[in-house]
Design a protein around this motif. Structure first.
Motif, PDB file in Angstrom:
ATOM      1  N   GLU A  67       0.817  -1.225   0.000  1.00 27.14           N
ATOM      2  CA  GLU A  67       0.000   0.000   0.000  1.00 27.14           C
ATOM      3  C   GLU A  67       0.843   1.263   0.000  1.00 27.14           C
ATOM      4  N   LYS A  68       1.974   1.219   0.687  1.00 30.57           N
ATOM      5  CA  LYS A  68       2.857   2.388   0.718  1.00 30.57           C
ATOM      6  C   LYS A  68       4.293   1.910   0.522  1.00 30.57           C
ATOM      7  N   PRO A  69       5.182   2.802   0.100  1.00 30.64           N
ATOM      8  CA  PRO A  69       6.575   2.387  -0.106  1.00 30.64           C
ATOM      9  C   PRO A  69       7.185   1.808   1.169  1.00 30.64           C
ATOM     10  N   GLY A 107      16.455  17.601 -12.724  1.00 27.06           N
ATOM     11  CA  GLY A 107      17.731  17.363 -12.050  1.00 27.06           C
ATOM     12  C   GLY A 107      17.650  16.439 -10.844  1.00 27.06           C
ATOM     13  N   ARG A 108      16.471  15.882 -10.566  1.00 25.25           N
ATOM     14  CA  ARG A 108      16.330  14.955  -9.434  1.00 25.25           C
ATOM     15  C   ARG A 108      16.709  13.538  -9.849  1.00 25.25           C
ATOM     16  N   ILE A 109      17.339  12.821  -8.933  1.00 25.79           N
ATOM     17  CA  ILE A 109      17.665  11.416  -9.177  1.00 25.79           C
ATOM     18  C   ILE A 109      16.349  10.650  -9.272  1.00 25.79           C
ATOM     19  N   TYR A 110      16.245   9.772 -10.280  1.00 29.63           N
ATOM     20  CA  TYR A 110      15.027   8.977 -10.427  1.00 29.63           C
ATOM     21  C   TYR A 110      14.764   8.166  -9.161  1.00 29.63           C
ATOM     22  N   THR A 111      13.501   8.039  -8.825  1.00 32.82           N
ATOM     23  CA  THR A 111      13.076   7.396  -7.574  1.00 32.82           C
ATOM     24  C   THR A 111      13.638   5.985  -7.421  1.00 32.82           C
ATOM     25  N   ILE A 112      13.652   5.204  -8.494  1.00 33.98           N
ATOM     26  CA  ILE A 112      14.158   3.831  -8.381  1.00 33.98           C
ATOM     27  C   ILE A 112      15.600   3.822  -7.901  1.00 33.98           C
ATOM     28  N   TRP A 113      16.426   4.706  -8.452  1.00 33.80           N
ATOM     29  CA  TRP A 113      17.849   4.718  -8.080  1.00 33.80           C
ATOM     30  C   TRP A 113      18.049   5.322  -6.701  1.00 33.80           C
ATOM     31  N   ALA A 114      17.285   6.342  -6.354  1.00 35.08           N
ATOM     32  CA  ALA A 114      17.387   6.916  -5.009  1.00 35.08           C
ATOM     33  C   ALA A 114      16.926   5.909  -3.956  1.00 35.08           C
ATOM     34  N   THR A 115      16.000   5.046  -4.308  1.00 31.15           N
ATOM     35  CA  THR A 115      15.556   3.999  -3.378  1.00 31.15           C
ATOM     36  C   THR A 115      16.638   2.937  -3.231  1.00 31.15           C
ATOM     37  N   ALA A 169       4.478  -3.874 -12.845  1.00 28.55           N
ATOM     38  CA  ALA A 169       5.504  -2.975 -12.303  1.00 28.55           C
ATOM     39  C   ALA A 169       5.243  -1.567 -12.856  1.00 28.55           C
ATOM     40  N   THR A 170       4.423  -0.828 -12.146  1.00 25.12           N
ATOM     41  CA  THR A 170       3.947   0.465 -12.617  1.00 25.12           C
ATOM     42  C   THR A 170       5.079   1.447 -12.889  1.00 25.12           C
ATOM     43  N   TYR A 171       6.044   1.523 -11.993  1.00 22.12           N
ATOM     44  CA  TYR A 171       7.148   2.466 -12.177  1.00 22.12           C
ATOM     45  C   TYR A 171       7.910   2.135 -13.466  1.00 22.12           C
ATOM     46  N   GLU A 172       8.246   0.873 -13.664  1.00 14.96           N
ATOM     47  CA  GLU A 172       8.961   0.443 -14.862  1.00 14.96           C
ATOM     48  C   GLU A 172       8.126   0.748 -16.108  1.00 14.96           C
ATOM     49  N   TRP A 173       6.836   0.471 -16.034  1.00 14.31           N
ATOM     50  CA  TRP A 173       5.931   0.752 -17.149  1.00 14.31           C
ATOM     51  C   TRP A 173       5.983   2.231 -17.517  1.00 14.31           C
ATOM     52  N   ASP A 174       5.818   3.082 -16.531  1.00 14.26           N
ATOM     53  CA  ASP A 174       5.749   4.516 -16.785  1.00 14.26           C
ATOM     54  C   ASP A 174       7.051   5.038 -17.410  1.00 14.26           C
ATOM     55  N   GLN A 175       8.181   4.662 -16.860  1.00 17.37           N
ATOM     56  CA  GLN A 175       9.462   5.129 -17.398  1.00 17.37           C
ATOM     57  C   GLN A 175       9.657   4.678 -18.842  1.00 17.37           C
ATOM     58  N   HIS A 176       9.284   3.440 -19.134  1.00 15.76           N
ATOM     59  CA  HIS A 176       9.568   2.909 -20.464  1.00 15.76           C
ATOM     60  C   HIS A 176       8.503   3.277 -21.494  1.00 15.76           C
ATOM     61  N   ASN A 185       8.125  -3.813  -7.215  1.00 18.57           N
ATOM     62  CA  ASN A 185       6.929  -4.360  -6.585  1.00 18.57           C
ATOM     63  C   ASN A 185       7.138  -4.704  -5.121  1.00 18.57           C
ATOM     64  N   THR A 186       8.320  -5.151  -4.762  1.00 18.83           N
ATOM     65  CA  THR A 186       8.584  -5.527  -3.369  1.00 18.83           C
ATOM     66  C   THR A 186       8.795  -4.310  -2.482  1.00 18.83           C
ATOM     67  N   LEU A 187       9.535  -3.333  -2.987  1.00 15.41           N
ATOM     68  CA  LEU A 187       9.811  -2.136  -2.183  1.00 15.41           C
ATOM     69  C   LEU A 187       8.701  -1.088  -2.282  1.00 15.41           C
ATOM     70  N   GLY A 188       7.800  -1.244  -3.234  1.00 15.07           N
ATOM     71  CA  GLY A 188       6.706  -0.278  -3.388  1.00 15.07           C
ATOM     72  C   GLY A 188       7.154   1.042  -3.988  1.00 15.07           C
ATOM     73  N   VAL A 189       8.066   0.990  -4.975  1.00 16.31           N
ATOM     74  CA  VAL A 189       8.570   2.212  -5.609  1.00 16.31           C
ATOM     75  C   VAL A 189       7.436   2.863  -6.397  1.00 16.31           C
TER      76      VAL A 189
END
Length: 195
Positions: free
Chosen positions: A3-5, A31-39, A81-88, A168-172
């Motif tokens: 439900e939450k990260p 200029g922000r680091i992408y969320t996946i990499w910052a996580t 994997a919503t984050y991966e979907w959106d980026q690609h 999916n596991t970390l809730g990115v």
């Protein structure tokens, strides 16, 4: 997806200089680091090592750019994997793919795609479902690709399944609104490719 990260992205001020240097190309338009990499920066040494492999798969891959993106979008859709979907989706659009083609690849409606993309998507599904391909599909791959390209097929699917698992596991979460809604795809959806 939880439900939450489960992990919040690491604040840039808390990262080592060598990690910041590794992440220089992985920033958004603001200029922000992408969320996946910052996580993933919670484990800085592993992140820096992973980025070397990731850079090959995303930046130096021997597969055609649009074909690679269709494979990644199929993985993201099947894995939810919503984050991966959106980026690609964004990368695929910049590469010239239409939303209709993106959705066809994601949902398994491949008849309108060229022969190479159909074979690559069939291989993607087989690698997801069986962690391998049978002799017939191997022959199809060999009829379209060289050895280095086939290895890049394996690396692409492996990397993006790994990232889908992490997301999916970390809730990115995505950085904003989805560029295109993630379609519903049945997990066991498989396509036979007649060539």
């Amino acid at each position: 997806m939880p439900e939450k990260p489960r992990l919040q992205p690491v604040d840039e001020a808390d990262l080592q200089e060598k990690t910041l240097a590794s992440l220089a190309p992985y920033r958004d338009q603001d200029g922000r680091i992408y969320t996946i990499w910052a996580t993933l920066a919670h484990h800085e040494d592993a992140l820096r090592r992973y980025l070397v492999f990731s850079n090959h798969v995303l930046g130096k891959n021997t597969l055609p750019l649009t074909s690679r993106e269709l494979m990644i979008l199929r993985i993201a859709a099947r894995a939810r994997a919503t984050y991966e979907w959106d980026q690609h989706v964004r990368i695929a659009r910049r590469a010239g793919l239409t939303d209709a083609t993106i959705l066809d690849a994601a949902t398994g409606t491949w008849e309108g795609l060229d022969e190479l993309d159909q074979v690559l998507l069939a291989a993607t599904d087989s690698l997801i479902d069986r962690q391998g391909v049978d002799d017939e599909l191997w022959s199809r791959l060999e009829s379209h690709l060289g050895v280095e390209q086939i290895i890049d097929v394996l690396y692409t699917v492996g990397q993006y399944l790994t990232i889908a698992t992490v997301i999916n596991t970390l809730g990115v979460r995505t950085e904003g609104e989805l560029a295109l809604d993630l379609p519903r795809v049945e997990p066991a959806a498989q396509k036979e490719v007649s060539i």
